[in-house]
Each structure stands twice: as C-alpha cells, then as structure tokens.
Design an enzyme around this catalytic site. Structure first.
Site, PDB file in Angstrom:
ATOM      1  N   ASP A   9       0.763  -1.236   0.153  1.00 38.96           N
ATOM      2  CA  ASP A   9       0.135   0.046   0.138  1.00 38.96           C
ATOM      3  C   ASP A   9       1.084   1.446  -0.030  1.00 38.96           C
ATOM      4  O   ASP A   9       1.938   1.311   0.366  1.00 38.96           O
ATOM      5  CB  ASP A   9      -1.002  -0.078   1.215  1.00 38.96           C
ATOM      6  CG  ASP A   9      -1.746   1.057   1.518  1.00 38.96           C
ATOM      7  OD1 ASP A   9      -2.314   1.578   0.193  1.00 38.96           O
ATOM      8  OD2 ASP A   9      -1.769   1.712   2.475  1.00 38.96           O
ATOM      9  N   ASP A  58      -0.377   5.218   1.070  1.00 39.95           N
ATOM     10  CA  ASP A  58      -0.339   6.092   2.142  1.00 39.95           C
ATOM     11  C   ASP A  58      -0.667   5.438   3.606  1.00 39.95           C
ATOM     12  O   ASP A  58      -1.131   4.379   3.787  1.00 39.95           O
ATOM     13  CB  ASP A  58      -1.851   6.870   1.945  1.00 39.95           C
ATOM     14  CG  ASP A  58      -1.823   7.661   0.693  1.00 39.95           C
ATOM     15  OD1 ASP A  58      -0.899   8.448   0.515  1.00 39.95           O
ATOM     16  OD2 ASP A  58      -2.891   7.660  -0.059  1.00 39.95           O
ATOM     17  N   ASP A  61      -1.338  -0.926   5.997  1.00 38.06           N
ATOM     18  CA  ASP A  61      -1.299  -0.075   7.413  1.00 38.06           C
ATOM     19  C   ASP A  61      -2.767  -0.164   8.156  1.00 38.06           C
ATOM     20  O   ASP A  61      -2.917   0.165   9.125  1.00 38.06           O
ATOM     21  CB  ASP A  61      -0.867   1.226   7.393  1.00 38.06           C
ATOM     22  CG  ASP A  61      -1.798   2.179   6.742  1.00 38.06           C
ATOM     23  OD1 ASP A  61      -2.369   2.930   7.169  1.00 38.06           O
ATOM     24  OD2 ASP A  61      -2.141   1.964   5.190  1.00 38.06           O
TER      25      ASP A  61
END
Length: 222
Positions: A8, A10, A165
């Site tokens: 991922d 961001d 995250d």
C-alpha cells in the site's frame, strides 16, 4: 524465497496526510468551511479522494450538491502539489532496496488515484522499485475489493505478501487470499488485534527479517 510483495502507499510507505490535509483545507476554504485537523484527515484516508471529500464535506455540514465540484477541486489541487510535505517512513528506501536485492518482485496497490501516486513516487524516487503500480482509478473496483491486488500480483508473479497499514488493507489481503503484513505506525483506526494479519511490524528494518520462513506468514490475528 522470492515471491512477489505488494505494498500500500498512504500510511504504509509514506506519511502523506500533511499534503492531503493541506489540499483538502484549500478546498474547504473555497467553501467558506472550517479547516480539518491532521487527526481528522487521517480518519478520512483509505478509500480514495471522492470518499475523503464526502467525509470532510459531511463533517463540515456541506450539502451533497458540493460533492462533485469539491472532488474536482481536490483532485486538481492535490495533483499540483502532492509531495511538498510527504515523506517516506524511516527505513523504507533501504528496505525496498534490500527486498529487490533478495529477488522479490515489488508492486504497489493503493486507492489513491494513479496520477498523484506516480507523482509522489517520482518526487520521492520510489518508483524505480515497482514493477507494477495500481491506483484507485486503474480499475473499476477499489480496495477492499480484491481485483486491484489480484491485478498487481498477476503482473508480478507468485504472490508472497501484501504490506499495508489499515483495515482496508487487511480486508483486501483476506479477500485476495494472500498473507498480510501490518505496519502499525500508519493510519489504522482499529487495534492491531482486530485486524487479521500474518505479522505486524513498526520498523521497516524488521520487514525482511520476517520473511525468513514461510511459517511466519500464517494469519495470527483477526
């Protein structure tokens, strides 16, 4: 073990919330609305810019008729300056270099639109690591639908791991049927124990260490 690893963006590889907040607050100023805090911005991140705008708009009491013009303004403003404040998390570049040296094909799968994603990767000299980049507008589907992550792995080869995250990333990995590594210093809202993951880490220096044995990749939470 040289399977493909997809990341991922961001909250995983980069802390982009300050730039997202700055662009969003410029849009809100144009609507004569109060600015958002950094904490609010982080709470809105994860589902792409249209959803981020919707949440900010509703939080400031702006009507649905403002959704399309605010989204257009946000996309244009953010693309103009997507990496003024955005920085990789400590150890990211060295980690990516190490994984490439170990023979892992690397990819990126994010709900951020492709144009600002590529701009950030270029500005931070991260694009050189990735054999494929899937943005939030690369396919009709967005995460947590498994299609974007399937597409990333299809371009790279045998899947090994997805690294993210957030709740969205955990759900995407589960829907795709791949192991998930949870970076705990990103934009996650729920406790670590609430997210199904194979392992969690808070330092990118530790990521390669967790890939030494396949036994480490069995789900342990969620």
């Amino acid at each position: 073990m040289s399977g493909a690893i997809v990341f991922d963006l961001d909250g995983t590889l980069v802390d982009s919330a300050p730039d997202i907040r700055a662009a969003l607050n410029r849009v809100l100023a144009g609507e004569n609305a109060e600015p958002v805090t950094l904490a609010e911005t982080v709470s809105f991140v994860g589902h792409g810019i249209p959803q981020l705008v919707r949440q900010a708009r509703e939080a400031r009491g702006l009507g649905p008729d403002r959704q399309d013009p605010m989204t257009a303004a946000m996309l244009a403003g953010y693309l103009a300056e997507p990496a003024a404040l955005t920085r990789p998390y400590p150890g990211v570049t060295a980690c990516l270099e190490r994984l490439c040296a170990l023979g892992h094909p690397l990819g990126l799968c994010t709900n951020k639109a492709l144009a600002p994603t590529l701009a950030i990767l270029d500005a931070l000299d991260l694009g050189r690591f990735f054999g494929v980049v899937i943005g939030g507008d690369s396919l009709p589907q967005k995460k947590p639908d498994p299609a974007p992550l399937h597409a990333a792995f299809a371009a790279l080869g045998t899947p090994l791991l997805y690294v993210g995250d957030s709740e969205v990333d955990a759900a995407t990995a589960e829907a795709t049927g791949v192991a998930f590594a949870l970076f705990t210093k990103g934009y996650r809202k729920a406790p670590v124990t609430a997210l199904r993951h194979s392992f969690a880490f808070d330092r990118f220096d530790d990521l390669a260490r967790h890939l030494d044995g396949r036994a480490a990749l069995s789900p342990t939470a969620g």
